[in-house]
Enzyme design. Structure first.
Site, short mmCIF file in Angstrom:
data_model
loop_
_atom_site.label_atom_id
_atom_site.label_comp_id
_atom_site.label_asym_id
_atom_site.label_seq_id
_atom_site.Cartn_x
_atom_site.Cartn_y
_atom_site.Cartn_z
N GLU A 153 0.74 -1.16 -0.11
CA GLU A 153 0.03 -0.01 -0.07
C GLU A 153 0.82 1.24 -0.10
O GLU A 153 0.36 2.25 0.19
CB GLU A 153 -1.01 0.16 1.29
CG GLU A 153 -0.33 0.18 2.73
CD GLU A 153 -1.44 0.55 3.57
OE1 GLU A 153 -2.17 -0.42 3.89
OE2 GLU A 153 -1.48 1.56 4.04
N CYS A 165 -4.41 -2.58 3.10
CA CYS A 165 -3.76 -3.71 3.53
C CYS A 165 -4.16 -5.15 2.64
O CYS A 165 -3.77 -6.08 2.73
CB CYS A 165 -3.95 -4.16 5.16
SG CYS A 165 -3.40 -2.63 6.17
N HIS A 223 -6.10 -10.71 9.38
CA HIS A 223 -5.23 -9.25 9.17
C HIS A 223 -5.03 -8.84 10.52
O HIS A 223 -6.19 -8.72 11.22
CB HIS A 223 -5.93 -8.50 8.31
CG HIS A 223 -5.17 -7.18 8.23
ND1 HIS A 223 -3.93 -6.98 8.03
CD2 HIS A 223 -5.57 -5.78 8.51
CE1 HIS A 223 -3.72 -5.70 8.14
NE2 HIS A 223 -4.55 -5.13 8.49
N1 ACO Z 1 -4.18 -1.20 30.48
C1 ACO Z 1 -4.97 -2.26 29.57
N2 ACO Z 1 -5.93 -1.73 28.71
C2 ACO Z 1 -6.16 -0.54 28.40
C3 ACO Z 1 -5.29 0.58 29.08
C4 ACO Z 1 -4.48 0.14 30.09
N3 ACO Z 1 -3.64 1.01 30.93
N4 ACO Z 1 -5.85 1.61 28.57
C5 ACO Z 1 -6.52 1.51 27.48
N5 ACO Z 1 -6.82 0.11 27.47
C6 ACO Z 1 -7.60 -0.58 26.47
C7 ACO Z 1 -9.05 0.15 26.05
O1 ACO Z 1 -9.79 -0.50 27.13
C8 ACO Z 1 -9.18 -0.40 24.81
O2 ACO Z 1 -9.58 -1.70 24.98
P1 ACO Z 1 -10.80 -2.41 24.22
O3 ACO Z 1 -11.11 -1.93 22.70
O4 ACO Z 1 -11.07 -3.80 24.65
O5 ACO Z 1 -12.06 -1.76 25.17
C9 ACO Z 1 -7.70 -0.43 24.06
O6 ACO Z 1 -6.76 -0.39 25.06
C10 ACO Z 1 -7.37 0.71 23.21
O7 ACO Z 1 -7.71 1.78 23.82
P2 ACO Z 1 -8.43 2.95 22.97
O8 ACO Z 1 -8.68 3.98 23.87
O9 ACO Z 1 -9.77 2.16 22.42
O10 ACO Z 1 -7.44 3.53 21.89
P3 ACO Z 1 -7.43 4.59 21.09
O11 ACO Z 1 -8.70 4.92 20.68
O12 ACO Z 1 -6.32 5.53 21.78
O13 ACO Z 1 -6.79 4.00 19.69
C11 ACO Z 1 -6.98 2.67 17.66
C12 ACO Z 1 -6.92 2.56 19.29
C13 ACO Z 1 -8.47 3.41 17.01
C14 ACO Z 1 -7.07 1.16 17.03
C15 ACO Z 1 -5.67 3.39 17.31
O14 ACO Z 1 -4.74 2.71 17.71
C16 ACO Z 1 -5.71 3.49 15.63
O15 ACO Z 1 -6.36 4.22 15.08
N6 ACO Z 1 -5.02 2.68 14.92
C17 ACO Z 1 -4.68 2.67 13.60
C18 ACO Z 1 -5.79 2.08 12.72
C19 ACO Z 1 -5.92 0.47 12.72
O16 ACO Z 1 -5.04 -0.22 13.14
N7 ACO Z 1 -7.16 0.24 11.93
C20 ACO Z 1 -7.38 -1.06 12.12
C21 ACO Z 1 -7.77 -1.69 10.65
S1 ACO Z 1 -7.25 -1.08 9.22
C22 ACO Z 1 -5.69 -1.07 9.35
O17 ACO Z 1 -5.09 -2.37 9.10
C23 ACO Z 1 -4.78 0.23 9.06
#
Ligand code: ACO
Length: 445
Positions: free
Chosen positions: A82, A116, A249
């Site tokens: 990509e 991806c 994935h």
């Molecule tokens: N200890 C344990 N778990 C924790 C803690 C902690 N201290 N703090 C947060 N968490 C958990 C949350 O509860 C959540 O878990 P859950 O989803 O089981 O409830 C998890 O950590 C993530 O926390 P969020 O607040 O939801 O994370 P955030 O919104 O900050 O970011 C996200 C997550 C949206 C996936 C971000 O990393 C992102 O945008 N990633 C890129 C996009 C991506 O990967 N997309 C997926 C498919 S497409 C592709 O492959 C590109």
């Protein structure tokens, strides 16, 4: 089963990585967010010496060397990535330098790009070629390579880098074969993750939307796949019973855990209340709307808990590598398949492996393969666990500095990369120079 299958695979993991626990401390966020919340332990990254072309050169050259074949034996080479480094010249054409000495210039196939998903498009094209009248009896190669980097923020810990190359052949002795008719696809138009900025390596990512798209496309694929896979003797397809291993994935490991739980949620909705006692602990979630239930964290957690033993049995043997490497975008699904082969070896004989490929924007497919012969020599090259042990776990400062350098130098012409090449694994291809007009030159350690 088709007699087209995977004969050999190699995975290239870059030498440098950063620890997610170190990153949590550096980012000053609550301990456990990246390691438990996202489920990641390390993230691979590369210096200015490596780009997706060098990654693909490394993977293809290792595949050909370890499989002990000649470049002249290859009639098709398809690339999945990509990451666009040139808006016209394909990566495939640069890979043709590997073929020069063999005199083989008759190699079909080019690059496939959509987030991806590119490697899956490359693989499907390759299967179609092998099954067609155009097939000339030679092997095909599919290579997937990506570098996943994000701006500072919540997405940054979900980066990674790596490549995988697969040798595909048409022979009844192929050990890993595709199941005919068991393929389902769902594509649509979303702006959940995209790369509109040409002067910048980073994607625009709408975190929640990309996760939603991943899940809803999977629901649709699974609905179609399970209808097609239903045997006349089986009342209803069921992931716990009818699938031996699952490979998803893997943007981050928590997503893999949730994905398997979501398949079981789909099975649950098809099962009348009270029919299967397994579902008793989650019965309260039956009336949630399937279009929004994936956002209900209580329901998600309940299904992840319910399916934990099945996850450990069917998904963890494939998911361990991506936890330590991160998201290699197009290479993620197929390097996870390689990890499964390394982990389970000939225990995979006669087993069904379900794969789910997703690329934002969006394109998604679910399909399955069967292992029909011993897989001892499918995975070639250095043992994956040994390779991981041999990595350099860099301090976070170095990782941040490396990303800053990539930002500054991205798209520059007349550029000589500065990072040394001594730290690269032997056999790795690297970038020597970006010339005054943007032409890239490469060499091998
Ligand atoms: N200890 C344990 N778990 C924790 C803690 C902690 N201290 N703090 C947060 N968490 C958990 C949350 O509860 C959540 O878990 P859950 O989803 O089981 O409830 C998890 O950590 C993530 O926390 P969020 O607040 O939801 O994370 P955030 O919104 O900050 O970011 C996200 C997550 C949206 C996936 C971000 O990393 C992102 O945008 N990633 C890129 C996009 C991506 O990967 N997309 C997926 C498919 S497409 C592709 O492959 C590109």
């Amino acid at each position: 089963l088709t007699d087209v299958g995977i004969l050999h695979m190699v995975v290239y993991i870059p030498r440098t990585a950063v620890s997610q626990a170190d990153l949590e401390r550096y980012d000053n966020i609550s301990s456990g967010k990246y390691t438990i919340g996202l489920g990641q332990s390390h993230m691979s990254f590369v210096s200015d010496r490596e780009d997706v072309i060098s990654l693909a050169l490394t993977a293809v050259s290792q595949l050909v060397r370890h499989a002990a074949i000649s470049y002249a034996d290859i009639g098709r080479l398809e690339v999945g990535t990509e990451t666009i480094l040139d808006k016209s010249k394909s990566i495939k054409t640069t890979l043709m330098r590997l073929f020069a000495r063999s005199g083989n210039c008759e190699v079909e196939g080019l690059d496939n790009t959509n987030a991806c998903y590119g490697a899956t498009a490359a693989l499907f094209n390759t299967i179609a070629w092998c099954e067609s009248s155009a097939w000339d009896g030679r092997y095909a190669v599919v290579v997937a390579a990506d570098i996943s980097v994000y701006e500072p923020g919540p997405a940054r810990p979900t980066g990674g880098a790596g490549a995988v190359a697969m040798l595909i052949g048409r022979t009844p002795s192929a050990p890993i074969r595709f199941e005919i008719g068991l393929r389902a696809t769902c594509m649509g138009d979303t702006y959940d993750f995209f790369k509109p900025r040409v002067a910048n390596e980073y994607p625009t990512v709408r975190g929640q939307q990309t996760v939603d798209t991943f899940v809803l496309a999977m629901d649709e694929c699974y609905r179609r796949y399970s209808t097609r896979a239903k045997s006349p003797h089986v009342h209803q397809f069921n992931a716990r019973r009818d699938v031996d291993y699952c490979v998803f994935h893997a943007p981050f490991n928590k997503m893999v855990q949730k994905s398997f739980a979501r398949l079981v949620y789909n099975d649950f909705l098809k099962t009348p209340p009270g029919e299967d006692p397994f579902y008793e602990p989650v019965e309260q979630y039956r009336n949630l709307s399937p279009e929004t239930s994936h956002r209900n964290r209580d329901a998600q957690r309940a299904f992840v808990k319910l399916t934990k033993d099945f996850y450990d049995q069917k998904c963890a043997p494939a998911a361990w590598l991506a936890k330590k490497v991160g998201n290699c975008y197009t290479a993620s699904l197929y390097s996870s398949l390689a990890a499964l082969i390394c982990e389970k070896g000939n225990d995979l004989l006669n087993k069904r492996i379900l794969l789910y490929s997703f690329g934002s924007g969006f394109a998604a497919s679910m399909f399955s393969i069967r292992v029909t012969a011993p897989v001892d020599d499918v995975f070639l090259g250095t043992d994956l666990k040994e390779r991981l042990e041999d990595r350099i776990i860099a301090p976070v400062d170095e990782y941040i500095r490396t990303l800053k350098e990539r930002e500054v130098n991205y798209g520059r012409f007349g550029y000589l990369p500065k990072a040394n090449t001594e730290d690269l694994f032997p056999g790795t291809w690297y970038l020597c120079e970006v010339g005054p007009d943007g032409e890239r030159s490469y060499d091998q350690v």
